[in-house]
Design a protein around this motif. Structure first.
Motif, PDB file in Angstrom:
ATOM      1  N   ARG A   1       0.807  -1.215   0.000  1.00 59.51           N
ATOM      2  CA  ARG A   1       0.000   0.000   0.000  1.00 59.51           C
ATOM      3  C   ARG A   1       0.843   1.270   0.000  1.00 59.51           C
ATOM      4  O   ARG A   1       0.383   2.323  -0.464  1.00 59.51           O
ATOM      5  CB  ARG A   1      -0.941  -0.008   1.209  1.00 59.51           C
ATOM      6  CG  ARG A   1      -1.942  -1.140   1.207  1.00 59.51           C
ATOM      7  CD  ARG A   1      -2.799  -1.088  -0.066  1.00 59.51           C
ATOM      8  NE  ARG A   1      -3.868  -0.108   0.048  1.00 59.51           N
ATOM      9  CZ  ARG A   1      -4.503   0.419  -0.993  1.00 59.51           C
ATOM     10  NH1 ARG A   1      -4.143   0.104  -2.228  1.00 59.51           N
ATOM     11  NH2 ARG A   1      -5.477   1.296  -0.821  1.00 59.51           N
ATOM     12  N   LYS A   2       2.060   1.200   0.512  1.00 61.50           N
ATOM     13  CA  LYS A   2       2.934   2.373   0.446  1.00 61.50           C
ATOM     14  C   LYS A   2       3.257   2.731  -0.994  1.00 61.50           C
ATOM     15  O   LYS A   2       3.181   3.912  -1.387  1.00 61.50           O
ATOM     16  CB  LYS A   2       4.225   2.111   1.230  1.00 61.50           C
ATOM     17  CG  LYS A   2       4.030   2.014   2.726  1.00 61.50           C
ATOM     18  CD  LYS A   2       5.324   1.672   3.435  1.00 61.50           C
ATOM     19  CE  LYS A   2       5.074   1.484   4.936  1.00 61.50           C
ATOM     20  NZ  LYS A   2       6.303   1.084   5.656  1.00 61.50           N
ATOM     21  N   ALA A   3       3.599   1.726  -1.790  1.00 56.91           N
ATOM     22  CA  ALA A   3       3.883   1.979  -3.204  1.00 56.91           C
ATOM     23  C   ALA A   3       2.618   2.413  -3.931  1.00 56.91           C
ATOM     24  O   ALA A   3       2.662   3.293  -4.800  1.00 56.91           O
ATOM     25  CB  ALA A   3       4.474   0.723  -3.846  1.00 56.91           C
ATOM     26  N   ASP A   4       1.484   1.803  -3.582  1.00 57.74           N
ATOM     27  CA  ASP A   4       0.219   2.153  -4.240  1.00 57.74           C
ATOM     28  C   ASP A   4      -0.106   3.630  -4.069  1.00 57.74           C
ATOM     29  O   ASP A   4      -0.431   4.334  -5.036  1.00 57.74           O
ATOM     30  CB  ASP A   4      -0.925   1.312  -3.674  1.00 57.74           C
ATOM     31  CG  ASP A   4      -0.816  -0.158  -4.032  1.00 57.74           C
ATOM     32  OD1 ASP A   4      -0.073  -0.484  -4.978  1.00 57.74           O
ATOM     33  OD2 ASP A   4      -1.470  -0.986  -3.353  1.00 57.74           O
ATOM     34  N   VAL A   5      -0.041   4.120  -2.826  1.00 59.39           N
ATOM     35  CA  VAL A   5      -0.485   5.482  -2.573  1.00 59.39           C
ATOM     36  C   VAL A   5       0.486   6.505  -3.147  1.00 59.39           C
ATOM     37  O   VAL A   5       0.079   7.571  -3.634  1.00 59.39           O
ATOM     38  CB  VAL A   5      -0.702   5.699  -1.055  1.00 59.39           C
ATOM     39  CG1 VAL A   5       0.619   5.756  -0.291  1.00 59.39           C
ATOM     40  CG2 VAL A   5      -1.535   6.940  -0.801  1.00 59.39           C
ATOM     41  N   VAL A   6       1.798   6.202  -3.118  1.00 61.31           N
ATOM     42  CA  VAL A   6       2.776   7.130  -3.697  1.00 61.31           C
ATOM     43  C   VAL A   6       2.579   7.233  -5.205  1.00 61.31           C
ATOM     44  O   VAL A   6       2.536   8.335  -5.779  1.00 61.31           O
ATOM     45  CB  VAL A   6       4.217   6.691  -3.352  1.00 61.31           C
ATOM     46  CG1 VAL A   6       5.229   7.507  -4.142  1.00 61.31           C
ATOM     47  CG2 VAL A   6       4.474   6.830  -1.863  1.00 61.31           C
TER      48      VAL A   6
END
Length: 444
Positions: free
Chosen positions: A141-146
């Motif tokens: 989710r960190k990569a998704d939101v960035v």
């Protein structure tokens, strides 16, 4: 970023980017903002203090702007540096005695700051996962939101041009965020900018609810307008709430002071107006800020100061932000600040954008050709943090930019002064040695 209401805004032509002198001031402020943001990103490592990084960023802005000759024109920090971590949405910049945050590997940080030259503001925002590299990319989710926030920024910049209405940009941002199963922060605004003005008459709203859709004014972009395009995307509900963190950033409203006013309040407002005008300031820069807290609270209650409270998403959510400053031209847009690229290889997401119009940012491609005025390859501001160096030689026939000319002149004067001092010192030393050893050296 703001959620306040709009007001009438009519900027005279001599203060718009149609004026070359004004455009140059925006460009210099933008280059400084990008340089400082880049330096802060490089400094973000496990164990570093958020408070110290924010203070360091503000000091760098002051140092860089003070190196540019602008006569008596005001320059410096337009919006104090903030660093919001993980589910913190915005405006986190603690005082010395407040609860600080120490960065850890895997933290998602959002850097937000602004610089001004003569009141012309360049804003920049950037997101970064501490410790993320090509070899150890951020995922989940960190990569998704960035990547969702970056894709939304890119897609909206491709769309903006004269004649396009603001709600179309809102729709594009929504689509880009939903492609990564994320949500823009509800009700947040990207404002038109003006001289000493953060909140112009036009704005772009993110993820509006039914009431906000009815109340928000529809408008069209026009040539020579400048905007701070602020994208905030969350993995949670997309709603920001105030928490217990102290509000440390305010700006003075352009309002007439009440006739009957306590002397401490009057003195504080006069000092703030003289030092910052209507631009934002941090409590750490207020003289004896502890004693001034009741005065500031009274000013806020009477509408003389606007606070920027710290916002939070629900626990466990992640928020990413990208912000840029752009000018609308007859041929598209001109990027003023916020040109820092995102290394897609450091963020591995399981989601993809199906819409062909949004694929550019998701695939890490260069922005569309409508990004008029994007900085050329190799064009950098000639000051390195804490170490002033002259810009590299340009090919024959190439002209230096306004920023390079002014800064190079300052560095050359500093260099000449240092060399004159060295020459005088060596001359005295040589004459002294000659008298001591009574030998005529071949240096006269």
């Amino acid at each position: 970023m703001s959620s306040s209401s709009e007001s009438s805004f009519d900027e005279p032509e001599e203060c718009s980017v149609a004026n070359v002198a004004v455009l140059n001031k925006y460009k210099v402020a933008g280059k400084i903002a990008d340089k400082v943001a880049q330096r802060v990103v490089e400094r973000c490592a496990a164990g570093h203090s958020v408070r110290e990084l924010c203070e360091e960023a503000d000091k760098m802005i002051v140092w860089l702007t003070s190196s540019i000759e602008t006569g008596d024109l005001r320059k410096g920090v337009a919006f104090p540096a903030c660093m919001s971590v993980n589910n913190c949405v915005c405006h986190f910049s603690p005082l010395e005695n407040d609860t600080d945050v120490k960065l850890k590997n895997g933290d998602l940080i959002k850097i937000d700051l602004a610089v001004h030259i003569d009141g012309y503001i360049a804003c920049v925002g950037y997101s970064h996962v501490v410790g993320a590299t090509k070899k150890k990319p951020a995922s989940g989710r960190k990569a998704d939101v960035v990547r969702a926030a970056y894709a939304a920024l890119d897609a909206s910049m491709r769309l903006i041009k004269a004649g396009v209405d603001n709600f179309k940009v809102t729709e594009v941002i929504q689509k880009a965020a939903e492609a990564f199963q994320c949500k823009p922060i509800e009700g947040m605004l990207s404002h038109q900018l003006g001289r000493n003005q953060f909140e112009g008459g036009k704005s772009i709203i993110l993820n509006p609810n039914s009431a906000q859709k009815r109340e928000h004014e529809k408008s069209e972009f026009a040539v020579n307008e400048v905007y701070a395009l602020d994208i905030l995307v969350s993995t949670g509900e997309g709603k920001a709430q105030e928490a217990t963190a102290r509000t440390t950033i305010h700006h003075l409203n352009d309002l007439a002071y009440p006739l009957r006013m306590k002397k401490p309040v009057k003195d504080f407002l006069e000092q703030t107006s003289e030092q910052y005008g209507t631009l934002c300031f941090h409590l750490r820069n207020v003289r004896n800020h502890k004693a001034a807290r009741p005065v500031i609270a009274e000013c806020v209650s009477h509408g003389l100061l606007t606070p920027f409270p710290v916002g939070y998403e629900k626990d466990g959510a992640l928020v990413a932000q990208f912000k840029c400053t752009l000018a609308v031209t007859a041929n598209g847009i001109r990027l003023i600040a916020g040109g820092l690229p995102l290394d897609m290889n450091s963020y591995k997401s399981d989601h993809n954008i199906a819409d062909a119009g949004l694929k550019g940012a998701a695939d890490g491609k260069k922005p569309a050709s409508s990004w008029r005025g994007r900085p050329k390859k190799g064009e950098t501001f000639p000051i390195e943090m804490f170490k002033a160096t002259l810009p590299s030689p340009k090919p024959r026939g190439k002209r230096y930019s306004f920023a390079e000319r002014t800064e190079t002149a300052a560095l050359v004067r500093q260099y000449r002064g240092s060399m004159q001092w060295v020459a005088n010192y060596l001359g005295v030393a040589i004459r002294t040695i000659k008298r001591w050893i009574k030998i005529k050296l071949p240096i006269e």
